[in-house]
Design an enzyme around this catalytic site. Structure first.
Site, PDB file in Angstrom:
ATOM      1  N   VAL A 284      17.597  11.800  37.133  1.00 50.06           N
ATOM      2  CA  VAL A 284      18.261  12.505  36.048  1.00 50.06           C
ATOM      3  C   VAL A 284      18.307  13.993  36.376  1.00 50.06           C
ATOM      4  CG1 VAL A 284      17.873  10.881  34.176  1.00 50.06           C
ATOM      5  CG2 VAL A 284      16.070  12.465  34.790  1.00 50.06           C
TER       6      VAL A 284
ATOM      7  N   GLU B 157      17.357   3.301  36.896  1.00 52.76           N
ATOM      8  CA  GLU B 157      16.451   3.276  35.735  1.00 52.76           C
ATOM      9  C   GLU B 157      17.131   3.755  34.473  1.00 52.76           C
ATOM     10  OE1 GLU B 157      12.540   5.088  37.769  1.00 52.76           O
ATOM     11  OE2 GLU B 157      14.474   5.996  38.072  1.00 52.76           O
TER      12      GLU B 157
ATOM     13  N   ILE C  88      10.276  18.497  44.368  1.00 51.02           N
ATOM     14  CA  ILE C  88       9.749  19.857  44.260  1.00 51.02           C
ATOM     15  C   ILE C  88       9.862  20.532  45.632  1.00 51.02           C
ATOM     16  CG2 ILE C  88       7.636  21.230  43.893  1.00 51.02           C
ATOM     17  CD1 ILE C  88       8.335  20.107  41.267  1.00 51.02           C
TER      18      ILE C  88
ATOM     19  N   GLY D 200      10.267   6.745  38.896  1.00 51.34           N
ATOM     20  CA  GLY D 200      10.630   5.583  39.711  1.00 51.34           C
ATOM     21  C   GLY D 200      11.036   5.963  41.117  1.00 51.34           C
TER      22      GLY D 200
ATOM     23  N   LYS E 207      12.546  29.291  41.494  1.00 48.82           N
ATOM     24  CA  LYS E 207      12.119  30.521  40.816  1.00 48.82           C
ATOM     25  C   LYS E 207      12.820  31.756  41.387  1.00 48.82           C
ATOM     26  CE  LYS E 207       9.085  28.232  38.321  1.00 48.82           C
ATOM     27  NZ  LYS E 207       9.530  27.786  37.003  1.00 48.82           N
TER      28      LYS E 207
HETATM   29  O1  0RQ Z   1      11.019  24.623  36.478  1.00 47.58           O
HETATM   30  O2  0RQ Z   1      12.590  25.059  34.659  1.00 47.58           O
HETATM   31  O3  0RQ Z   1      10.265  25.989  34.623  1.00 47.58           O
HETATM   32  O4  0RQ Z   1      11.964  26.885  36.241  1.00 47.58           O
HETATM   33  O5  0RQ Z   1      10.675  22.513  38.656  1.00 47.58           O
HETATM   34  O6  0RQ Z   1      13.391  21.927  38.752  1.00 47.58           O
HETATM   35  O7  0RQ Z   1      15.432  22.586  40.016  1.00 47.58           O
HETATM   36  O8  0RQ Z   1      15.548  22.233  37.478  1.00 47.58           O
HETATM   37  O9  0RQ Z   1      15.305  20.317  39.133  1.00 47.58           O
HETATM   38  O10 0RQ Z   1      15.306  19.119  36.875  1.00 47.58           O
HETATM   39  O11 0RQ Z   1      16.040  18.035  39.054  1.00 47.58           O
HETATM   40  O12 0RQ Z   1      13.629  18.537  38.588  1.00 47.58           O
HETATM   41  C1  0RQ Z   1      11.334  17.142  41.122  1.00 47.58           C
HETATM   42  C2  0RQ Z   1      10.818  18.072  38.880  1.00 47.58           C
HETATM   43  C3  0RQ Z   1      13.100  18.310  39.873  1.00 47.58           C
HETATM   44  C4  0RQ Z   1      12.370  16.065  39.101  1.00 47.58           C
HETATM   45  C5  0RQ Z   1      11.875  17.406  39.748  1.00 47.58           C
HETATM   46  C6  0RQ Z   1      10.525  23.828  39.199  1.00 47.58           C
HETATM   47  C7  0RQ Z   1      11.795  24.539  38.775  1.00 47.58           C
HETATM   48  C8  0RQ Z   1      11.946  24.008  37.352  1.00 47.58           C
HETATM   49  C9  0RQ Z   1      12.647  21.599  37.626  1.00 47.58           C
HETATM   50  P1  0RQ Z   1      11.497  25.722  35.407  1.00 47.58           P
HETATM   51  P2  0RQ Z   1      14.975  21.844  38.799  1.00 47.58           P
HETATM   52  P3  0RQ Z   1      15.149  18.962  38.329  1.00 47.58           P
HETATM   53  C10 0RQ Z   1      14.325   9.039  38.037  1.00 47.58           C
HETATM   54  C11 0RQ Z   1      13.462   9.416  39.228  1.00 47.58           C
HETATM   55  C12 0RQ Z   1      10.171  13.053  39.938  1.00 47.58           C
HETATM   56  C13 0RQ Z   1      10.580  11.823  39.179  1.00 47.58           C
HETATM   57  C14 0RQ Z   1      11.816  11.156  39.677  1.00 47.58           C
HETATM   58  C15 0RQ Z   1      11.262  15.049  38.942  1.00 47.58           C
HETATM   59  C16 0RQ Z   1      11.490  22.577  37.491  1.00 47.58           C
HETATM   60  O13 0RQ Z   1      13.395  15.522  39.869  1.00 47.58           O
HETATM   61  O14 0RQ Z   1      10.498  15.090  37.999  1.00 47.58           O
HETATM   62  O15 0RQ Z   1      12.340  11.457  40.755  1.00 47.58           O
HETATM   63  N1  0RQ Z   1      11.176  14.087  39.908  1.00 47.58           N
HETATM   64  N2  0RQ Z   1      12.307  10.205  38.915  1.00 47.58           N
HETATM   65  O16 0RQ Z   1      11.649  25.925  38.836  1.00 47.58           O
HETATM   66  C17 0RQ Z   1       7.579  25.511  42.002  1.00 47.58           C
HETATM   67  C18 0RQ Z   1       8.805  24.501  43.707  1.00 47.58           C
HETATM   68  C19 0RQ Z   1       9.708  24.005  42.715  1.00 47.58           C
HETATM   69  C20 0RQ Z   1       9.432  24.325  41.368  1.00 47.58           C
HETATM   70  C21 0RQ Z   1      11.249  23.103  41.481  1.00 47.58           C
HETATM   71  N3  0RQ Z   1       8.992  24.244  45.005  1.00 47.58           N
HETATM   72  N4  0RQ Z   1       7.763  25.213  43.301  1.00 47.58           N
HETATM   73  N5  0RQ Z   1       8.375  25.067  41.005  1.00 47.58           N
HETATM   74  N6  0RQ Z   1      10.411  23.753  40.652  1.00 47.58           N
HETATM   75  N7  0RQ Z   1      10.836  23.256  42.747  1.00 47.58           N
HETATM   76  C22 0RQ Z   1      13.861   9.306  36.614  1.00 47.58           C
HETATM   77  C23 0RQ Z   1      12.596   8.587  36.209  1.00 47.58           C
HETATM   78  O17 0RQ Z   1      11.852   8.158  37.012  1.00 47.58           O
HETATM   79  C24 0RQ Z   1      12.258   8.442  34.828  1.00 47.58           C
END
Ligand code: 0RQ
Length: 508
Positions: free
Chosen positions: A269, A293, A363, A387, A407
């Site tokens: 998502v 999912e 991340i 997932g 960031k």
């Molecule tokens: O935080 O909003 O506070 O600045 O992580 O990052 O770039 O908006 O990206 O919403 O796609 O999330 C991996 C978290 C990415 C997500 C992850 C910080 C960034 C921001 C979100 P802020 P973005 P997204 C299907 C599959 C695991 C579960 C999964 C996730 C926030 O994709 O939860 O894949 N994945 N499920 O600033 C520090 C870094 C960072 C960082 C990003 N390197 N260091 N902060 N951020 N990279 C769904 C289900 O399974 C239900």
């Protein structure tokens, strides 16, 4: 009166959320419905949180263990976290209040592959389930339940819990009746049989959740919407990332490894996932399938436009506009969307058989392609693995996508060594940032490192990563996966110390 409760005995159990919540006692393990902000109980958790706060004010302990399908919403995770009412929570979550409590070390959080939760519960790994709180669309005359906007782990919760509280949500459309496919063929080892699903749209189960009405202790009527996260149009970075993946699909079709029908898509998502889905539409694909999912707005649009022929999932995660679109055309979507239990939507056997294309966010990735989906600086939990691991390890292709920096450019998404690993180098095939796509298939660790640094790293960090890899290649203890152990986490260390992984001066 109680028009969605056709079972006469259960009509007699209708009561207020406060009365129902009063049956939940400190220390209980309570399994709740809900997956990515859909189909979670709307009233009982709030009433329970109020009772917890009152108990805490009297100086009494009142905490429970909470199991769900995946993330829920402020009305569940938010209120219980605010009340300090959870001693344990599993699996995936995304609530800011809960996340803070987890990262402040105030409760135990267990992050598990979403496809494993049901079977681990059956195996007894989480102990006894005292109570389940499940949202449904309605109760049939025979007591069977019309599932709501997510199925998640509800089958398992209903079977495993001693007692059940049902929330019948009048706002969930009755026309969802018939959309679900609840599979009752799972067994415990050594008695397991093959699961006879060979196409994403195969129906192998029943439309309803079976229920032993004797277990029900309360029925609460609610009339409230799901979380409905607003839909943001994909930004430029997401579109660039999507563009790289779509170009890759083109080249795979030309190479004869994929056809123009691709293979069943799994999509995470968020912004990037939506950009990929939007890109599929402009690229002219039709008749695709999804075995995933979550159905988000982007996928709904593709189904509407015929780009996706059929989608199998366990849950919806729609914006208000998406709900409106779905509700207005529900007869159309009912024929094209199947909601299953999450043990089936995320089942390794089925993901591998179907050959899913797994597309998830991350991340960070390290130069060898180990992927961290969950932890900031290796220690702070973001959401959870969800997932992503179920699909990445077992899919035909596994792509992990992220902007090359986070960031505002202070943090590199490509690091020397991942500070936490959710997906090992053995499970990751494509790493994609807005800079480019690293195709890691068939590459050794050192070849992977050269490719990832060249294709994916941001120019601000590329020289640092190249310098690290060059020196590690000369000085590392072992030269198979070269590392300088005292420097390998320097990006993270610097971020924690200074707020950026960029050094004040050149060099690591
Ligand atoms: O935080 O909003 O506070 O600045 O992580 O990052 O770039 O908006 O990206 O919403 O796609 O999330 C991996 C978290 C990415 C997500 C992850 C910080 C960034 C921001 C979100 P802020 P973005 P997204 C299907 C599959 C695991 C579960 C999964 C996730 C926030 O994709 O939860 O894949 N994945 N499920 O600033 C520090 C870094 C960072 C960082 C990003 N390197 N260091 N902060 N951020 N990279 C769904 C289900 O399974 C239900």
């Amino acid at each position: 009166m109680h028009r969605r409760i056709a079972h006469p005995g259960l009509q007699n159990l209708v009561m207020s959320a406060e009365q129902a919540a009063a049956m939940i006692r400190p220390g209980m393990t309570v399994a709740m419905s809900g997956f990515t902000g859909a189909g979670y109980p709307k009233a009982v958790p709030g009433a329970l949180a109020a009772q917890m706060e009152a108990a805490h004010a009297r100086g009494e302990d009142f905490q429970i263990k909470v199991l769900t399908g995946a993330s829920t919403a402020p009305e569940l995770d938010g209120v219980l976290a605010k009340a300090g009412g959870m001693e344990l929570r599993l699996p995936y979550q995304s609530d800011p209040t809960l996340r803070k409590r987890i990262n402040d070390g105030e409760l135990e959080y267990i992050d598990i592959h979403l496809g494993h939760v049901a079977q681990y519960t059956w195996f007894g790994f989480y102990g006894h389930v005292d109570l389940a709180v499940i949202e449904v669309v309605g109760i049939n005359e025979d007591g069977s339940l019309i599932p709501s906007s997510s199925v998640g782990n509800n089958k398992t919760w209903i079977e495993q819990a001693d007692k059940i509280i049902l929330e019948v949500n009048l706002q969930q459309p009755e026309a969802m009746d018939g959309m679900h496919d609840v599979y009752y063929g799972t067994a415990l080892p050594p008695h397991r049989k093959p699961i006879m699903l060979v196409n994403p749209d195969d129906r192998i189960g029943e439309p309803y959740l079976r229920l032993d009405p004797e277990k029900v202790i309360a029925v609460v009527e609610t009339d409230a919407p799901d979380r409905m996260t607003p839909f943001a149009a994909p930004d430029e970075t997401s579109q660039q990332i999507a563009g790289h993946l779509l170009d890759f699909f083109d080249s795979e079709i030309k190479a004869g490894r994929l056809t123009d029908k691709l293979l069943p898509l799994q999509s995470g998502v968020g912004n990037i996932a939506n950009a990929v889905l939007a890109g599929l539409s402009t690229a002219g694909y039709t008749g695709l399938t999804a075995y995933t999912e979550v159905i988000q707005d982007g996928m709904l649009h593709l189904i509407r436009d015929g780009v996706i022929r059929v989608a199998s999932a366990t849950s919806f995660s729609l914006s208000p506009a998406g709900i409106e679109e779905f509700n207005s055309n529900i007869d159309f979507y009912r024929e094209r969307i199947i909601l299953r239990t999450q043990e089936i939507s995320n089942h390794p056997e089925l993901i591998r058989r179907l050959g899913c294309i797994a597309m998830n966010g991350m991340i960070e990735a390290d130069i060898y392609g180990n992927v961290n989906s969950t932890h900031v600086a290796g220690t702070a939990m973001m959401n959870g693995i969800g997932g992503s691991g179920d699909f990445a390890r077992n899919g035909f292709l596994s792509a992990f996508m992220s902007p090359s920096t986070a960031k505002g450019g202070k943090i590199s998404g490509i690091v020397p060594m991942a500070a936490h690993v959710d997906h090992t180098e053995h499970d990751t095939m494509l790493i994609i940032t807005e800079r480019g796509l690293a195709d890691l298939r068939g590459l050794s660790p050192k070849q992977r490192a050269r490719t990832i640094i060249e294709k994916c790293a941001h120019p601000d960090f590329q020289p640092l990563l190249q310098d690290y890899f060059d020196r590690a290649s000369r000085e590392s203890f072992g030269k198979h996966t070269p590392h300088l152990l005292d420097e390998s986490l320097s990006f993270h260390h610097r971020f924690v110390e200074t707020g950026t992984s960029l050094p004040a001066t050149a060099g690591l």
